[in-house]
Design a protein around this motif. Structure first.
Motif, PDB file in Angstrom:
ATOM      1  N   ALA A   1       0.840  -1.191   0.000  1.00  6.67           N
ATOM      2  CA  ALA A   1       0.000   0.000   0.000  1.00  6.67           C
ATOM      3  C   ALA A   1       0.879   1.246   0.000  1.00  6.67           C
ATOM      4  CB  ALA A   1      -0.922   0.005   1.213  1.00  6.67           C
ATOM      5  N   LEU A   2       0.369   2.289  -0.652  1.00  6.75           N
ATOM      6  CA  LEU A   2       1.083   3.557  -0.749  1.00  6.75           C
ATOM      7  C   LEU A   2       0.154   4.657  -0.268  1.00  6.75           C
ATOM      8  CD1 LEU A   2       3.702   4.953  -1.849  1.00  6.75           C
ATOM      9  CD2 LEU A   2       2.474   5.234  -4.009  1.00  6.75           C
ATOM     10  N   SER A   3       0.576   5.422   0.721  1.00  3.47           N
ATOM     11  CA  SER A   3      -0.221   6.515   1.255  1.00  3.47           C
ATOM     12  C   SER A   3       0.266   7.823   0.644  1.00  3.47           C
ATOM     13  CB  SER A   3      -0.104   6.566   2.779  1.00  3.47           C
ATOM     14  OG  SER A   3      -0.920   7.597   3.306  1.00  3.47           O
ATOM     15  N   LEU A   4      -0.628   8.493  -0.087  1.00  8.07           N
ATOM     16  CA  LEU A   4      -0.235   9.643  -0.895  1.00  8.07           C
ATOM     17  C   LEU A   4      -1.014  10.886  -0.467  1.00  8.07           C
ATOM     18  CD1 LEU A   4       1.519  10.295  -3.480  1.00  8.07           C
ATOM     19  CD2 LEU A   4      -0.564   9.903  -4.805  1.00  8.07           C
ATOM     20  N   ALA A  23      -3.005  -0.202 -12.033  1.00  9.64           N
ATOM     21  CA  ALA A  23      -3.502  -1.513 -11.619  1.00  9.64           C
ATOM     22  C   ALA A  23      -3.167  -2.586 -12.651  1.00  9.64           C
ATOM     23  CB  ALA A  23      -5.015  -1.450 -11.395  1.00  9.64           C
ATOM     24  N   GLN A  24      -3.152  -2.192 -13.910  1.00 17.89           N
ATOM     25  CA  GLN A  24      -2.812  -3.141 -14.966  1.00 17.89           C
ATOM     26  C   GLN A  24      -1.341  -3.521 -14.914  1.00 17.89           C
ATOM     27  OE1 GLN A  24      -2.452  -1.880 -19.235  1.00 17.89           O
ATOM     28  NE2 GLN A  24      -4.340  -3.059 -19.457  1.00 17.89           N
ATOM     29  N   GLU A  28      -0.354  -5.287  -7.628  1.00 15.69           N
ATOM     30  CA  GLU A  28      -0.068  -5.452  -6.203  1.00 15.69           C
ATOM     31  C   GLU A  28      -0.060  -4.131  -5.437  1.00 15.69           C
ATOM     32  OE1 GLU A  28       3.858  -4.398  -8.064  1.00 15.69           O
ATOM     33  OE2 GLU A  28       2.046  -5.505  -8.634  1.00 15.69           O
ATOM     34  N   ILE A  29      -0.068  -2.987  -6.133  1.00 14.53           N
ATOM     35  CA  ILE A  29       0.016  -1.689  -5.468  1.00 14.53           C
ATOM     36  C   ILE A  29      -1.377  -1.118  -5.222  1.00 14.53           C
ATOM     37  CG2 ILE A  29       0.825   0.690  -5.659  1.00 14.53           C
ATOM     38  CD1 ILE A  29       3.176  -0.250  -7.254  1.00 14.53           C
ATOM     39  N   VAL A  30      -1.637  -0.743  -3.986  1.00 13.48           N
ATOM     40  CA  VAL A  30      -2.871  -0.050  -3.606  1.00 13.48           C
ATOM     41  C   VAL A  30      -2.502   1.371  -3.190  1.00 13.48           C
ATOM     42  CG1 VAL A  30      -4.837   0.013  -2.035  1.00 13.48           C
ATOM     43  CG2 VAL A  30      -3.963  -2.184  -2.853  1.00 13.48           C
ATOM     44  N   VAL A 204       7.898  -0.186  -3.327  1.00 17.03           N
ATOM     45  CA  VAL A 204       6.564   0.170  -3.800  1.00 17.03           C
ATOM     46  C   VAL A 204       6.527   1.615  -4.273  1.00 17.03           C
ATOM     47  CG1 VAL A 204       5.751   0.788  -1.481  1.00 17.03           C
ATOM     48  CG2 VAL A 204       4.100   0.173  -3.248  1.00 17.03           C
ATOM     49  N   LEU A 205       7.183   2.512  -3.560  1.00 22.72           N
ATOM     50  CA  LEU A 205       7.212   3.915  -3.969  1.00 22.72           C
ATOM     51  C   LEU A 205       8.054   4.095  -5.222  1.00 22.72           C
ATOM     52  CD1 LEU A 205       6.552   6.868  -3.600  1.00 22.72           C
ATOM     53  CD2 LEU A 205       8.371   7.043  -1.890  1.00 22.72           C
TER      54      LEU A 205
END
Length: 231
Positions: A1-4, A23-24, A28-30, A204-205
């Motif tokens: 997960a990434l908090s933006l 997403a495509q 795996e990244i939310v 992830v970032l």
């Protein structure tokens, strides 16, 4: 997960419509998004990064961060079709001329109600200076709105002419709610940045940053206006 953390209109009108592409490519990244308009200390929040609109000087003065320029903020005058036609007729232009060609002359725009962006109080003055109009009595006057989404809504309802980044009003232009009032764009002082703590980015970032730069770069280069998930 990434908090933006993100400026509201850019997140709503530019980033979110493109998240299906993310997403495509990276299912795996939310991405979680909250609104922030001003610099903050990452150590005081749970944010991993921020989408920020500002000048190079503002970004340079944000302590303890690294910043990645995504795109410059170009702006162009827009208004409702009815206001454009009314102004064209009052200035003696044949009916339909304004929309069929390049909109209104800058001198005509200077006499119309101008909508102001509170975060960019001198934007209209800079635009008139750039197009060579030195008699613009309304450049600093008019109702002020904090968000571009508010300004776009006011312009669509005929309250005046707005100076807007075209990328934030694709939907209004497509529906015909807004039209170009004068085809004289101006590169503003601000840009859109991905800002993160000044340390190596977690995977992830880093993946999100690469994707974001690729999408922004492709659009800036003119290789695609609004990507679709199948692009």
């Amino acid at each position: 997960a990434l908090s933006l953390a993100a400026v509201a209109t850019f997140a709503t009108r530019w980033l979110i419509p493109r998240l299906p592409l993310l997403a495509q490519k990276h299912p795996e990244i939310v991405v979680h998004i909250e609104t922030r308009t001003r610099p903050f200390l990452f150590s005081d929040t749970a944010f991993d990064a921020a989408l920020y609109a500002g000048t190079p000087e503002q970004v340079a003065n944000w302590p303890g961060v690294q910043a990645q320029l995504l795109m410059h903020e170009d702006v162009v005058p827009v208004c409702s079709p009815r206001l454009l036609e009314m102004a064209a007729q009052q200035s003696g232009m044949p009916r339909g001329t304004g929309r069929a060609h390049q909109g209104l002359p800058p001198q005509v725009l200077a006499r119309l109600p101008l909508l102001q962006q509170s975060t960019r109080p001198y934007a209209w003055q800079q635009w008139f200076d750039a197009v060579g109009v030195h008699d613009a009595p309304r450049a600093l006057d008019g109702p002020r709105y904090e968000l571009f989404s508010m300004t776009a809504a006011a312009a669509a309802h005929g309250l005046g002419v707005a100076l807007m980044p075209p990328m934030l009003i694709d939907a209004e232009i497509a529906r015909g709610d807004l039209v170009i009032a004068c085809a004289r764009p101006l590169r503003g002082e601000r840009g859109y940045y991905l800002v993160s703590p000044a340390q190596p980015q977690p995977p992830v970032l880093a993946a999100f940053a690469r994707w974001l730069q690729a999408v922004a770069g492709a659009e800036t280069a003119g290789t695609g206006a609004t990507p679709t998930p199948s692009a």
